[in-house]
Scaffold this motif. Sequence first.
Motif, PDB file in Angstrom:
ATOM      1  N   SER A   1       1.981 -12.103   5.438  1.00 15.10           N
ATOM      2  CA  SER A   1       2.800 -12.856   4.496  1.00 15.10           C
ATOM      3  C   SER A   1       4.170 -12.187   4.341  1.00 15.10           C
ATOM      4  O   SER A   1       4.384 -11.090   4.855  1.00 15.10           O
ATOM      5  CB  SER A   1       2.099 -12.887   3.135  1.00 15.10           C
ATOM      6  OG  SER A   1       2.086 -11.580   2.583  1.00 15.10           O
ATOM      7  N   PRO A   2       5.075 -12.827   3.616  1.00 14.62           N
ATOM      8  CA  PRO A   2       6.353 -12.151   3.334  1.00 14.62           C
ATOM      9  C   PRO A   2       6.147 -10.797   2.652  1.00 14.62           C
ATOM     10  O   PRO A   2       6.867  -9.838   2.932  1.00 14.62           O
ATOM     11  CB  PRO A   2       7.085 -13.141   2.413  1.00 14.62           C
ATOM     12  CG  PRO A   2       6.543 -14.479   2.814  1.00 14.62           C
ATOM     13  CD  PRO A   2       5.091 -14.219   3.133  1.00 14.62           C
ATOM     14  N   LEU A   3       5.134 -10.707   1.795  1.00 12.54           N
ATOM     15  CA  LEU A   3       4.859  -9.439   1.117  1.00 12.54           C
ATOM     16  C   LEU A   3       4.391  -8.365   2.113  1.00 12.54           C
ATOM     17  O   LEU A   3       4.828  -7.218   2.055  1.00 12.54           O
ATOM     18  CB  LEU A   3       3.809  -9.651   0.026  1.00 12.54           C
ATOM     19  CG  LEU A   3       3.606  -8.512  -0.961  1.00 12.54           C
ATOM     20  CD1 LEU A   3       4.920  -8.112  -1.624  1.00 12.54           C
ATOM     21  CD2 LEU A   3       2.589  -8.917  -2.015  1.00 12.54           C
ATOM     22  N   SER A   4       3.536  -8.751   3.053  1.00 13.29           N
ATOM     23  CA  SER A   4       3.077  -7.769   4.043  1.00 13.29           C
ATOM     24  C   SER A   4       4.223  -7.364   4.975  1.00 13.29           C
ATOM     25  O   SER A   4       4.284  -6.227   5.423  1.00 13.29           O
ATOM     26  CB  SER A   4       1.880  -8.289   4.845  1.00 13.29           C
ATOM     27  OG  SER A   4       2.238  -9.364   5.670  1.00 13.29           O
ATOM     28  N   ARG A   5       5.141  -8.292   5.250  1.00 17.06           N
ATOM     29  CA  ARG A   5       6.300  -7.946   6.082  1.00 17.06           C
ATOM     30  C   ARG A   5       7.201  -6.924   5.384  1.00 17.06           C
ATOM     31  O   ARG A   5       7.774  -6.048   6.030  1.00 17.06           O
ATOM     32  CB  ARG A   5       7.075  -9.203   6.475  1.00 17.06           C
ATOM     33  CG  ARG A   5       6.373  -9.996   7.567  1.00 17.06           C
ATOM     34  CD  ARG A   5       7.256 -11.070   8.171  1.00 17.06           C
ATOM     35  NE  ARG A   5       7.458 -12.236   7.312  1.00 17.06           N
ATOM     36  CZ  ARG A   5       6.563 -13.207   7.136  1.00 17.06           C
ATOM     37  NH1 ARG A   5       5.393 -13.153   7.747  1.00 17.06           N
ATOM     38  NH2 ARG A   5       6.845 -14.238   6.359  1.00 17.06           N
ATOM     39  N   ILE A   6       7.301  -7.044   4.067  1.00 19.61           N
ATOM     40  CA  ILE A   6       8.068  -6.039   3.302  1.00 19.61           C
ATOM     41  C   ILE A   6       7.378  -4.680   3.421  1.00 19.61           C
ATOM     42  O   ILE A   6       8.033  -3.656   3.629  1.00 19.61           O
ATOM     43  CB  ILE A   6       8.223  -6.471   1.825  1.00 19.61           C
ATOM     44  CG1 ILE A   6       9.120  -7.696   1.727  1.00 19.61           C
ATOM     45  CG2 ILE A   6       8.783  -5.324   0.975  1.00 19.61           C
ATOM     46  CD1 ILE A   6       9.129  -8.354   0.360  1.00 19.61           C
ATOM     47  N   GLY A   7       6.048  -4.663   3.331  1.00 16.02           N
ATOM     48  CA  GLY A   7       5.291  -3.423   3.486  1.00 16.02           C
ATOM     49  C   GLY A   7       5.453  -2.825   4.869  1.00 16.02           C
ATOM     50  O   GLY A   7       5.565  -1.606   5.040  1.00 16.02           O
ATOM     51  N   TYR A   8       5.482  -3.694   5.885  1.00 18.25           N
ATOM     52  CA  TYR A   8       5.698  -3.236   7.263  1.00 18.25           C
ATOM     53  C   TYR A   8       7.095  -2.623   7.397  1.00 18.25           C
ATOM     54  O   TYR A   8       7.254  -1.556   8.001  1.00 18.25           O
ATOM     55  CB  TYR A   8       5.520  -4.403   8.233  1.00 18.25           C
ATOM     56  CG  TYR A   8       5.980  -4.117   9.638  1.00 18.25           C
ATOM     57  CD1 TYR A   8       5.235  -3.291  10.482  1.00 18.25           C
ATOM     58  CD2 TYR A   8       7.170  -4.658  10.128  1.00 18.25           C
ATOM     59  CE1 TYR A   8       5.671  -3.027  11.773  1.00 18.25           C
ATOM     60  CE2 TYR A   8       7.600  -4.397  11.415  1.00 18.25           C
ATOM     61  CZ  TYR A   8       6.844  -3.588  12.231  1.00 18.25           C
ATOM     62  OH  TYR A   8       7.268  -3.317  13.505  1.00 18.25           O
ATOM     63  N   ALA A   9       8.090  -3.288   6.828  1.00 15.84           N
ATOM     64  CA  ALA A   9       9.465  -2.762   6.885  1.00 15.84           C
ATOM     65  C   ALA A   9       9.550  -1.418   6.160  1.00 15.84           C
ATOM     66  O   ALA A   9      10.205  -0.481   6.638  1.00 15.84           O
ATOM     67  CB  ALA A   9      10.441  -3.766   6.271  1.00 15.84           C
ATOM     68  N   TRP A  10       8.867  -1.322   5.023  1.00 14.50           N
ATOM     69  CA  TRP A  10       8.831  -0.056   4.282  1.00 14.50           C
ATOM     70  C   TRP A  10       8.191   1.038   5.144  1.00 14.50           C
ATOM     71  O   TRP A  10       8.726   2.146   5.253  1.00 14.50           O
ATOM     72  CB  TRP A  10       8.059  -0.237   2.976  1.00 14.50           C
ATOM     73  CG  TRP A  10       7.730   1.046   2.282  1.00 14.50           C
ATOM     74  CD1 TRP A  10       8.546   1.785   1.483  1.00 14.50           C
ATOM     75  CD2 TRP A  10       6.488   1.755   2.343  1.00 14.50           C
ATOM     76  NE1 TRP A  10       7.886   2.910   1.035  1.00 14.50           N
ATOM     77  CE2 TRP A  10       6.620   2.916   1.554  1.00 14.50           C
ATOM     78  CE3 TRP A  10       5.276   1.518   2.991  1.00 14.50           C
ATOM     79  CZ2 TRP A  10       5.585   3.827   1.403  1.00 14.50           C
ATOM     80  CZ3 TRP A  10       4.244   2.425   2.835  1.00 14.50           C
ATOM     81  CH2 TRP A  10       4.416   3.565   2.047  1.00 14.50           C
ATOM     82  N   GLY A  11       7.037   0.731   5.770  1.00 17.83           N
ATOM     83  CA  GLY A  11       6.370   1.701   6.634  1.00 17.83           C
ATOM     84  C   GLY A  11       7.260   2.129   7.786  1.00 17.83           C
ATOM     85  O   GLY A  11       7.337   3.315   8.133  1.00 17.83           O
ATOM     86  N   THR A  12       7.960   1.172   8.382  1.00 14.56           N
ATOM     87  CA  THR A  12       8.868   1.494   9.490  1.00 14.56           C
ATOM     88  C   THR A  12       9.999   2.400   9.012  1.00 14.56           C
ATOM     89  O   THR A  12      10.366   3.364   9.693  1.00 14.56           O
ATOM     90  CB  THR A  12       9.421   0.201  10.120  1.00 14.56           C
ATOM     91  OG1 THR A  12       8.319  -0.587  10.582  1.00 14.56           O
ATOM     92  CG2 THR A  12      10.345   0.505  11.288  1.00 14.56           C
ATOM     93  N   ALA A  13      10.526   2.127   7.833  1.00 17.79           N
ATOM     94  CA  ALA A  13      11.590   2.981   7.271  1.00 17.79           C
ATOM     95  C   ALA A  13      11.073   4.398   7.036  1.00 17.79           C
ATOM     96  O   ALA A  13      11.754   5.382   7.360  1.00 17.79           O
ATOM     97  CB  ALA A  13      12.129   2.377   5.979  1.00 17.79           C
ATOM     98  N   VAL A  14       9.863   4.519   6.496  1.00 20.52           N
ATOM     99  CA  VAL A  14       9.255   5.843   6.285  1.00 20.52           C
ATOM    100  C   VAL A  14       9.079   6.549   7.632  1.00 20.52           C
ATOM    101  O   VAL A  14       9.398   7.734   7.777  1.00 20.52           O
ATOM    102  CB  VAL A  14       7.914   5.722   5.530  1.00 20.52           C
ATOM    103  CG1 VAL A  14       7.140   7.035   5.557  1.00 20.52           C
ATOM    104  CG2 VAL A  14       8.137   5.256   4.100  1.00 20.52           C
ATOM    105  N   GLY A  15       8.578   5.819   8.635  1.00 21.98           N
ATOM    106  CA  GLY A  15       8.412   6.398   9.973  1.00 21.98           C
ATOM    107  C   GLY A  15       9.728   6.864  10.557  1.00 21.98           C
ATOM    108  O   GLY A  15       9.811   7.932  11.165  1.00 21.98           O
ATOM    109  N   TRP A  16      10.780   6.059  10.382  1.00 22.74           N
ATOM    110  CA  TRP A  16      12.107   6.421  10.883  1.00 22.74           C
ATOM    111  C   TRP A  16      12.622   7.691  10.215  1.00 22.74           C
ATOM    112  O   TRP A  16      13.147   8.591  10.881  1.00 22.74           O
ATOM    113  CB  TRP A  16      13.109   5.294  10.642  1.00 22.74           C
ATOM    114  CG  TRP A  16      13.414   4.518  11.880  1.00 22.74           C
ATOM    115  CD1 TRP A  16      12.876   3.328  12.242  1.00 22.74           C
ATOM    116  CD2 TRP A  16      14.314   4.890  12.931  1.00 22.74           C
ATOM    117  NE1 TRP A  16      13.381   2.945  13.454  1.00 22.74           N
ATOM    118  CE2 TRP A  16      14.267   3.880  13.898  1.00 22.74           C
ATOM    119  CE3 TRP A  16      15.141   5.990  13.134  1.00 22.74           C
ATOM    120  CZ2 TRP A  16      15.023   3.922  15.057  1.00 22.74           C
ATOM    121  CZ3 TRP A  16      15.895   6.036  14.295  1.00 22.74           C
ATOM    122  CH2 TRP A  16      15.832   5.014  15.238  1.00 22.74           C
ATOM    123  N   VAL A  17      12.474   7.766   8.902  1.00 27.08           N
ATOM    124  CA  VAL A  17      12.949   8.951   8.181  1.00 27.08           C
ATOM    125  C   VAL A  17      12.180  10.182   8.637  1.00 27.08           C
ATOM    126  O   VAL A  17      12.766  11.213   8.990  1.00 27.08           O
ATOM    127  CB  VAL A  17      12.852   8.754   6.646  1.00 27.08           C
ATOM    128  CG1 VAL A  17      13.068  10.066   5.902  1.00 27.08           C
ATOM    129  CG2 VAL A  17      13.837   7.698   6.183  1.00 27.08           C
TER     130      VAL A  17
END
Length: 160
Positions: free
Chosen positions: A30-46
Motif C-alpha cells: 500500500s502507500p503506507l508500506s511504500r513509505i516504510g520501504y522508502a524509510w528502510g532504504t534511507a536508513v540503509g543508505w545512511v
Amino acid sequence: MNEDWREGAERALERGRRFDRLIPAVLLDSPLSRIGYAWGTAVGWVWGSLWSTGKVQRREGLWVFRGMPGWSFARGGVCVGGCFLTGDRDPSDAILRHEAVHRRQWQRYGFLMPVLYLLAGRDPLRNRFEIDAGLEDGGYVRRSRPAARIAPSAQSSDSP
C-alpha cells in the motif's frame, strides 16, 4: 544430505500465510508500506554511506554497499529497504536474487518488516522470510543436485 529442513520450512511458510491474513490490507502493498520501504532504504543508505569502504553498485534492483565492517551487519549481509549491506566479497548472482526477494518483502510490509522478521526468529531454516527468499540462494543450505544423467552408453539399444 539430510533434507528434514524442507518439512519445517513448509510449516513456517504456512504459519506466515496465516499470520498475514491478520494484518489489515491497508498495511500491505500500500502507500503506507511504500513509505516504510522508502524509510528502510534511507536508513540503509545512511548506514551504508557511513561504514562502506568498498564500491557501491546498483545490481538486481538493489543498492549494494560493500566493504562494511563485520559488526555492522548480520550473517553474510543484510537487506534494509532497497539496500544490501555486506562485507568485502562481491555478492554472487544467487545471493543478489535472494536479497532482491528481501527487497520485495520490504516493499510489501514496509515499517512492519523489521518487527515481522524478528518475530520469525533467527533460525533461517524456520524464518519464513529467509525461506521465501530461497535458502539455497542465500547459502543457508546446499543446492540440491540436479538429477543424474544417464550416460549414452548406458541407455537402452532397443531403439531402431
